[in-house]
Design an enzyme around this catalytic site. Structure first.
Site, PDB file in Angstrom:
ATOM      1  N   ASP A   1       0.874  -1.164   0.000  1.00 50.06           N
ATOM      2  CA  ASP A   1       0.000   0.000   0.000  1.00 50.06           C
ATOM      3  C   ASP A   1       0.920   1.226   0.000  1.00 50.06           C
ATOM      4  OD1 ASP A   1       0.870   0.253   2.615  1.00 50.06           O
ATOM      5  OD2 ASP A   1      -1.123   0.247   3.523  1.00 50.06           O
ATOM      6  N   HIS A   2       0.343   2.417   0.220  1.00 47.27           N
ATOM      7  CA  HIS A   2       1.173   3.633   0.193  1.00 47.27           C
ATOM      8  C   HIS A   2       2.223   3.628   1.303  1.00 47.27           C
ATOM      9  CE1 HIS A   2      -2.296   4.151   2.768  1.00 47.27           C
ATOM     10  NE2 HIS A   2      -1.559   4.954   3.517  1.00 47.27           N
TER      11      HIS A   2
ATOM     12  N   CYS B   1       2.993  -3.378   3.985  1.00 47.63           N
ATOM     13  CA  CYS B   1       2.225  -2.179   4.351  1.00 47.63           C
ATOM     14  C   CYS B   1       2.981  -1.516   5.496  1.00 47.63           C
ATOM     15  CB  CYS B   1       0.771  -2.519   4.700  1.00 47.63           C
ATOM     16  SG  CYS B   1       0.520  -3.627   6.098  1.00 47.63           S
ATOM     17  N   GLY B   2       2.336  -0.663   6.269  1.00 51.66           N
ATOM     18  CA  GLY B   2       3.052   0.029   7.334  1.00 51.66           C
ATOM     19  C   GLY B   2       3.584  -0.941   8.379  1.00 51.66           C
ATOM     20  N   THR B   3       2.712  -1.826   8.837  1.00 49.08           N
ATOM     21  CA  THR B   3       3.094  -2.808   9.867  1.00 49.08           C
ATOM     22  C   THR B   3       3.183  -4.238   9.343  1.00 49.08           C
ATOM     23  OG1 THR B   3       0.772  -3.174  10.380  1.00 49.08           O
ATOM     24  CG2 THR B   3       1.916  -1.467  11.666  1.00 49.08           C
ATOM     25  N   GLY B   4       2.555  -4.508   8.222  1.00 49.85           N
ATOM     26  CA  GLY B   4       2.434  -5.881   7.717  1.00 49.85           C
ATOM     27  C   GLY B   4       1.203  -6.582   8.265  1.00 49.85           C
TER      28      GLY B   4
ATOM     29  N   GLY C   1      -2.161  -5.562   8.546  1.00 51.80           N
ATOM     30  CA  GLY C   1      -3.368  -5.530   7.712  1.00 51.80           C
ATOM     31  C   GLY C   1      -3.236  -6.409   6.485  1.00 51.80           C
TER      32      GLY C   1
ATOM     33  N   HIS D   1       7.808 -24.524   9.017  1.00 50.44           N
ATOM     34  CA  HIS D   1       6.728 -25.123   9.802  1.00 50.44           C
ATOM     35  C   HIS D   1       5.346 -24.856   9.235  1.00 50.44           C
ATOM     36  CE1 HIS D   1       9.121 -25.638  13.849  1.00 50.44           C
ATOM     37  NE2 HIS D   1       9.779 -26.106  12.795  1.00 50.44           N
ATOM     38  N   ASN D   2       5.162 -23.693   8.613  1.00 47.89           N
ATOM     39  CA  ASN D   2       3.810 -23.293   8.184  1.00 47.89           C
ATOM     40  C   ASN D   2       3.610 -23.345   6.678  1.00 47.89           C
ATOM     41  OD1 ASN D   2       4.731 -20.907  10.503  1.00 47.89           O
ATOM     42  ND2 ASN D   2       3.168 -22.419  11.035  1.00 47.89           N
TER      43      ASN D   2
ATOM     44  N   ARG E   1       7.327   0.286   8.188  1.00 48.19           N
ATOM     45  CA  ARG E   1       7.555   1.159   9.346  1.00 48.19           C
ATOM     46  C   ARG E   1       8.202   0.397  10.505  1.00 48.19           C
ATOM     47  NH1 ARG E   1       1.449   3.701   9.002  1.00 48.19           N
ATOM     48  NH2 ARG E   1       1.825   5.073   7.235  1.00 48.19           N
TER      49      ARG E   1
ATOM     50  N   ARG F   1       5.882 -33.879  10.915  1.00 48.92           N
ATOM     51  CA  ARG F   1       4.767 -33.550  11.811  1.00 48.92           C
ATOM     52  C   ARG F   1       4.064 -32.254  11.436  1.00 48.92           C
ATOM     53  NH1 ARG F   1       9.385 -31.756  14.150  1.00 48.92           N
ATOM     54  NH2 ARG F   1       9.352 -29.854  15.395  1.00 48.92           N
ATOM     55  N   HIS F   2       4.740 -31.397  10.656  1.00 44.77           N
ATOM     56  CA  HIS F   2       4.139 -30.107  10.292  1.00 44.77           C
ATOM     57  C   HIS F   2       3.091 -30.246   9.184  1.00 44.77           C
ATOM     58  CE1 HIS F   2       6.977 -28.287  12.939  1.00 44.77           C
ATOM     59  NE2 HIS F   2       7.975 -28.869  12.293  1.00 44.77           N
TER      60      HIS F   2
ATOM     61  N   ARG G   1      -0.428 -30.538  10.476  1.00 47.85           N
ATOM     62  CA  ARG G   1      -0.880 -29.278  11.106  1.00 47.85           C
ATOM     63  C   ARG G   1      -1.284 -28.257  10.053  1.00 47.85           C
ATOM     64  NH1 ARG G   1       4.192 -29.556  15.320  1.00 47.85           N
ATOM     65  NH2 ARG G   1       3.337 -31.254  16.570  1.00 47.85           N
TER      66      ARG G   1
HETATM   67  C1  RB5 Z   1      -1.714   2.706   6.630  1.00 47.72           C
HETATM   68  O1  RB5 Z   1      -1.671   3.894   7.376  1.00 47.72           O
HETATM   69  C2  RB5 Z   1      -1.578   1.521   7.571  1.00 47.72           C
HETATM   70  O2  RB5 Z   1      -2.699   1.392   8.374  1.00 47.72           O
HETATM   71  C3  RB5 Z   1      -1.334   0.240   6.785  1.00 47.72           C
HETATM   72  O3  RB5 Z   1      -0.226   0.403   5.963  1.00 47.72           O
HETATM   73  C4  RB5 Z   1      -1.061  -1.003   7.600  1.00 47.72           C
HETATM   74  O4  RB5 Z   1      -0.050  -0.803   8.531  1.00 47.72           O
HETATM   75  C5  RB5 Z   1      -2.229  -1.690   8.139  1.00 47.72           C
HETATM   76  O5  RB5 Z   1      -2.149  -2.767   8.765  1.00 47.72           O
END
Ligand code: RB5
Length: 145
Positions: free
Chosen positions: A8-9, A65-68, A70, A98-99, A109, A132-133, A136
């Site tokens: 995303d942005h 994304c910002g945190t991964g 979402g 494993h997954n 970020r 074993r994985h 699962r």
């Molecule tokens: C965008 O601001 C932010 O919410 C998105 O990139 C992400 O981190 C969501 O999980």
């Protein structure tokens, strides 16, 4: 080996860097966007990438994304897909070993470029352990039914 990538942005600044990393490791990359830094909604790009991976058997994906967070939540809504949010080389290698994750998610970020490189190398160089994985992972996929 083929990877689809989308962001995303809040993840787009890493897209070209990650594409270059993959290309130099001999991996084919298809960029699913976005192609401008304008604000977009991450579920749209998570769905696009997850559907591409589902339809192209044996392929992989990277979502940033910002945190991964979402991206990983949204991608896991697509049937047949296992998307893993990884923060370091250990979690990235376990996501494969494993997954049997096909999609790697991380946050622009959250991780610096050096860590991103080690995360990608761990994901690329680790194979599912099986054993074993396997049962699962099959149980995870049965939850979709
Ligand atoms: C965008 O601001 C932010 O919410 C998105 O990139 C992400 O981190 C969501 O999980």
């Amino acid at each position: 080996m083929k990877f689809y990538i989308a962001t995303d942005h809040a993840g787009i600044r890493y897209k070209d860097f990650v594409k270059e990393l993959l290309t130099t490791r001999g991996v084919e990359v298809e960029d699913l966007g976005p192609y401008t830094p304008d604000r977009v909604d991450y579920p749209d790009y998570a769905q696009k990438c997850a559907q591409a991976v589902r339809e192209d058997s044996g392929s992989f994906g990277i979502l940033i994304c910002g945190t991964g967070i979402g991206m990983s939540i949204a991608a896991n809504k697509v049937k047949g897909v296992r998307a893993a949010l990884c923060h370091d080389a250990y979690t990235a290698s376990m996501a494969r070993a494993h997954n049997d994750a096909q999609i790697l998610c991380f946050g622009e970020r959250v991780l610096g470029e050096g860590v991103v490189e080690s995360v990608i190398d761990a994901f690329l160089n680790t194979k599912p352990e099986g054993g074993r994985h396997t049962g699962r992972v099959e149980k995870i996929m049965k939850i979709e039914e």
